[in-house]
Design a protein around this motif. Sequence first.
Motif, PDB file in Angstrom:
ATOM      1  N   VAL A  98       0.697  -1.177   0.200  1.00 25.36           N
ATOM      2  CA  VAL A  98       0.029   0.195  -0.061  1.00 25.36           C
ATOM      3  C   VAL A  98       0.939   1.307  -0.089  1.00 25.36           C
ATOM      4  CG1 VAL A  98      -1.787   1.181   1.210  1.00 25.36           C
ATOM      5  CG2 VAL A  98      -1.974  -1.237   1.115  1.00 25.36           C
ATOM      6  N   LEU A  99       0.526   2.341  -0.868  1.00 26.32           N
ATOM      7  CA  LEU A  99       1.359   3.494  -0.995  1.00 26.32           C
ATOM      8  C   LEU A  99       0.387   4.677  -0.942  1.00 26.32           C
ATOM      9  CD1 LEU A  99       4.072   4.721  -1.431  1.00 26.32           C
ATOM     10  CD2 LEU A  99       3.899   4.261  -3.923  1.00 26.32           C
ATOM     11  N   ILE A 100       0.639   5.467  -0.152  1.00 23.81           N
ATOM     12  CA  ILE A 100      -0.156   6.570  -0.062  1.00 23.81           C
ATOM     13  C   ILE A 100       0.937   7.844  -0.293  1.00 23.81           C
ATOM     14  CG2 ILE A 100      -1.644   7.994   1.790  1.00 23.81           C
ATOM     15  CD1 ILE A 100      -2.504   5.290   2.712  1.00 23.81           C
ATOM     16  N   MET A 101       0.415   8.856  -1.009  1.00 24.77           N
ATOM     17  CA  MET A 101       1.344  10.041  -1.301  1.00 24.77           C
ATOM     18  C   MET A 101       0.397  11.125  -1.453  1.00 24.77           C
ATOM     19  SD  MET A 101       3.801   8.174  -4.249  1.00 24.77           S
ATOM     20  CE  MET A 101       2.152   7.460  -5.427  1.00 24.77           C
ATOM     21  N   ASP A 102       0.912  12.301  -0.694  1.00 24.81           N
ATOM     22  CA  ASP A 102       0.303  13.560  -0.894  1.00 24.81           C
ATOM     23  C   ASP A 102       1.209  14.669  -1.794  1.00 24.81           C
ATOM     24  OD1 ASP A 102      -1.344  15.671  -0.324  1.00 24.81           O
ATOM     25  OD2 ASP A 102      -0.953  15.694   1.793  1.00 24.81           O
ATOM     26  N   GLU A 103       0.506  14.768  -2.839  1.00 24.65           N
ATOM     27  CA  GLU A 103       1.110  15.653  -4.070  1.00 24.65           C
ATOM     28  C   GLU A 103       2.530  15.169  -4.393  1.00 24.65           C
ATOM     29  OE1 GLU A 103      -0.518  18.228  -5.302  1.00 24.65           O
ATOM     30  OE2 GLU A 103      -2.213  18.383  -4.242  1.00 24.65           O
ATOM     31  N   PRO A 104       2.443  14.023  -5.031  1.00 24.31           N
ATOM     32  CA  PRO A 104       3.769  13.342  -5.177  1.00 24.31           C
ATOM     33  C   PRO A 104       4.736  14.067  -6.115  1.00 24.31           C
ATOM     34  CG  PRO A 104       2.312  11.940  -6.147  1.00 24.31           C
ATOM     35  CD  PRO A 104       1.396  12.942  -5.363  1.00 24.31           C
ATOM     36  N   THR A 105       4.082  14.865  -7.033  1.00 22.79           N
ATOM     37  CA  THR A 105       4.995  15.366  -8.148  1.00 22.79           C
ATOM     38  C   THR A 105       5.270  17.013  -7.873  1.00 22.79           C
ATOM     39  OG1 THR A 105       3.078  15.925  -9.644  1.00 22.79           O
ATOM     40  CG2 THR A 105       4.297  13.833  -9.997  1.00 22.79           C
ATOM     41  N   ASP A 106       4.863  17.280  -6.557  1.00 19.20           N
ATOM     42  CA  ASP A 106       4.958  18.680  -6.232  1.00 19.20           C
ATOM     43  C   ASP A 106       6.344  19.141  -6.193  1.00 19.20           C
ATOM     44  OD1 ASP A 106       4.173  21.315  -5.268  1.00 19.20           O
ATOM     45  OD2 ASP A 106       4.838  20.687  -3.353  1.00 19.20           O
ATOM     46  N   GLY A 107       6.734  20.148  -6.905  1.00 18.30           N
ATOM     47  CA  GLY A 107       7.987  20.766  -7.037  1.00 18.30           C
ATOM     48  C   GLY A 107       8.850  20.094  -8.206  1.00 18.30           C
ATOM     49  N   LEU A 108       8.397  19.199  -8.774  1.00 14.94           N
ATOM     50  CA  LEU A 108       9.338  18.481  -9.690  1.00 14.94           C
ATOM     51  C   LEU A 108       9.012  19.239 -11.090  1.00 14.94           C
ATOM     52  CD1 LEU A 108       8.379  14.503  -9.267  1.00 14.94           C
ATOM     53  CD2 LEU A 108      10.354  16.053  -7.948  1.00 14.94           C
ATOM     54  N   ASP A 109       9.981  19.071 -11.988  1.00 13.13           N
ATOM     55  CA  ASP A 109      10.160  19.625 -13.295  1.00 13.13           C
ATOM     56  C   ASP A 109       9.373  18.683 -14.316  1.00 13.13           C
ATOM     57  OD1 ASP A 109      11.822  17.720 -14.251  1.00 13.13           O
ATOM     58  OD2 ASP A 109      13.628  18.890 -13.801  1.00 13.13           O
ATOM     59  N   PRO A 110       8.969  19.267 -15.314  1.00 12.62           N
ATOM     60  CA  PRO A 110       8.243  18.233 -16.406  1.00 12.62           C
ATOM     61  C   PRO A 110       8.769  16.906 -16.540  1.00 12.62           C
ATOM     62  CG  PRO A 110       8.138  20.418 -16.991  1.00 12.62           C
ATOM     63  CD  PRO A 110       9.201  20.664 -15.846  1.00 12.62           C
ATOM     64  N   ASN A 111      10.038  16.769 -16.754  1.00 10.32           N
ATOM     65  CA  ASN A 111      10.849  15.601 -16.888  1.00 10.32           C
ATOM     66  C   ASN A 111      10.796  14.642 -15.709  1.00 10.32           C
ATOM     67  OD1 ASN A 111      11.655  15.742 -19.469  1.00 10.32           O
ATOM     68  ND2 ASN A 111      13.561  16.705 -19.109  1.00 10.32           N
ATOM     69  N   GLN A 112      10.950  15.261 -14.482  1.00  8.58           N
ATOM     70  CA  GLN A 112      10.672  14.592 -13.298  1.00  8.58           C
ATOM     71  C   GLN A 112       9.497  13.925 -13.124  1.00  8.58           C
ATOM     72  OE1 GLN A 112      12.321  17.434 -10.632  1.00  8.58           O
ATOM     73  NE2 GLN A 112      14.379  16.673 -10.839  1.00  8.58           N
ATOM     74  N   LYS A 113       8.463  14.908 -13.308  1.00 14.17           N
ATOM     75  CA  LYS A 113       6.863  14.553 -13.193  1.00 14.17           C
ATOM     76  C   LYS A 113       6.753  13.132 -14.056  1.00 14.17           C
ATOM     77  CE  LYS A 113       4.829  18.871 -11.935  1.00 14.17           C
ATOM     78  NZ  LYS A 113       3.983  19.961 -12.334  1.00 14.17           N
ATOM     79  N   HIS A 114       7.124  13.089 -15.330  1.00 11.63           N
ATOM     80  CA  HIS A 114       6.888  11.944 -16.345  1.00 11.63           C
ATOM     81  C   HIS A 114       7.725  10.751 -15.792  1.00 11.63           C
ATOM     82  CE1 HIS A 114       6.489   9.789 -19.956  1.00 11.63           C
ATOM     83  NE2 HIS A 114       7.941   9.352 -19.630  1.00 11.63           N
ATOM     84  N   GLN A 115       8.713  11.042 -14.954  1.00 11.05           N
ATOM     85  CA  GLN A 115       9.619   9.854 -14.621  1.00 11.05           C
ATOM     86  C   GLN A 115       8.645   9.208 -13.328  1.00 11.05           C
ATOM     87  OE1 GLN A 115      13.219  11.503 -13.576  1.00 11.05           O
ATOM     88  NE2 GLN A 115      14.037  11.541 -15.540  1.00 11.05           N
ATOM     89  N   VAL A 116       8.099  10.180 -12.431  1.00 14.28           N
ATOM     90  CA  VAL A 116       7.368   9.579 -11.070  1.00 14.28           C
ATOM     91  C   VAL A 116       6.322   8.753 -11.652  1.00 14.28           C
ATOM     92  CG1 VAL A 116       6.166  10.608  -9.187  1.00 14.28           C
ATOM     93  CG2 VAL A 116       8.597  11.326  -9.753  1.00 14.28           C
ATOM     94  N   ARG A 117       5.537   9.659 -12.836  1.00 18.48           N
ATOM     95  CA  ARG A 117       4.161   9.001 -13.197  1.00 18.48           C
ATOM     96  C   ARG A 117       4.725   7.602 -13.746  1.00 18.48           C
ATOM     97  NH1 ARG A 117       1.911  14.592 -15.920  1.00 18.48           N
ATOM     98  NH2 ARG A 117       1.466  15.639 -13.977  1.00 18.48           N
TER      99      ARG A 117
END
Length: 250
Positions: free
Chosen positions: A156-175
């Motif tokens: 189980v993984l619970i995340m509050d705004e996991p991509t907050d503060g990331l640039d577009p490339n980092q957001k893509h990687q996290v997604r």
Amino acid sequence: MEAAIAAHGLRKRFGSFDAVQGIDLVVKHGEVLGFLGPNGAGKSTTMRMITGFLAPTAGTVRICGTDMLDEPLKAKEHMGYLPEGAPCYPDMTVAEFLGFIGAVRGFSGAERARRVDAAVERTNLQGVYHQPIETLSKGFKRRVGLAQAILHDPPVLIMDEPTDGLDPNQKHQVRELIRTMAKDKAIVLSTHILEEVEAVCTRAVIINRGTIVFDGTPQALDGKAPASIAKNRLDHVFRTLTTADTESRR
């Protein structure tokens, strides 16, 4: 199979204010749930009760079959949590902090090193591995927080705004990472970005005034806002659903 998260009748009162008013939420393995709501809706309070960081006034929470109130440590063994702000020890390096988290989770020796290495690789922290956390950008600090949440490979993984503060490339990687992990985990993420819900979530839940006002697919949620206001679609959806909720209470 037992639900990964089973919350029933969750209520939370602060003095005379009812922040959460009887929420039922069941999340199965393999689901990615986008948890949404306008400011003050009770979203963060609900997440804190589910993760065991806030005791409910009423209701129950079970994580992989374990009751959070009766056996909190056992329940939290099944869970990874990325809270808002991702608090870390700023004077530690990334390596020291993740090693510490591994020890807290009960790992030692080669097994701890293996898990730290895997978390670092999955969150692309190799370039800052030996840097003090206080010297990192907001985006890298967020990734350190994500690494500690997945280090023990929780179901189980619970995340509050996991991509907050990331640039577009980092957001893509996290997604991409979320999509990969979703195959065998139950994932709950809060976000204010409708695009993120559409990109990675299989289900969306919106709460307002402490109650659920929408529970359905991202496609059904997206259909509640015209494409002509794409930039502010989520705000429009909130207004549409909360207005309907207010009307139903009259």
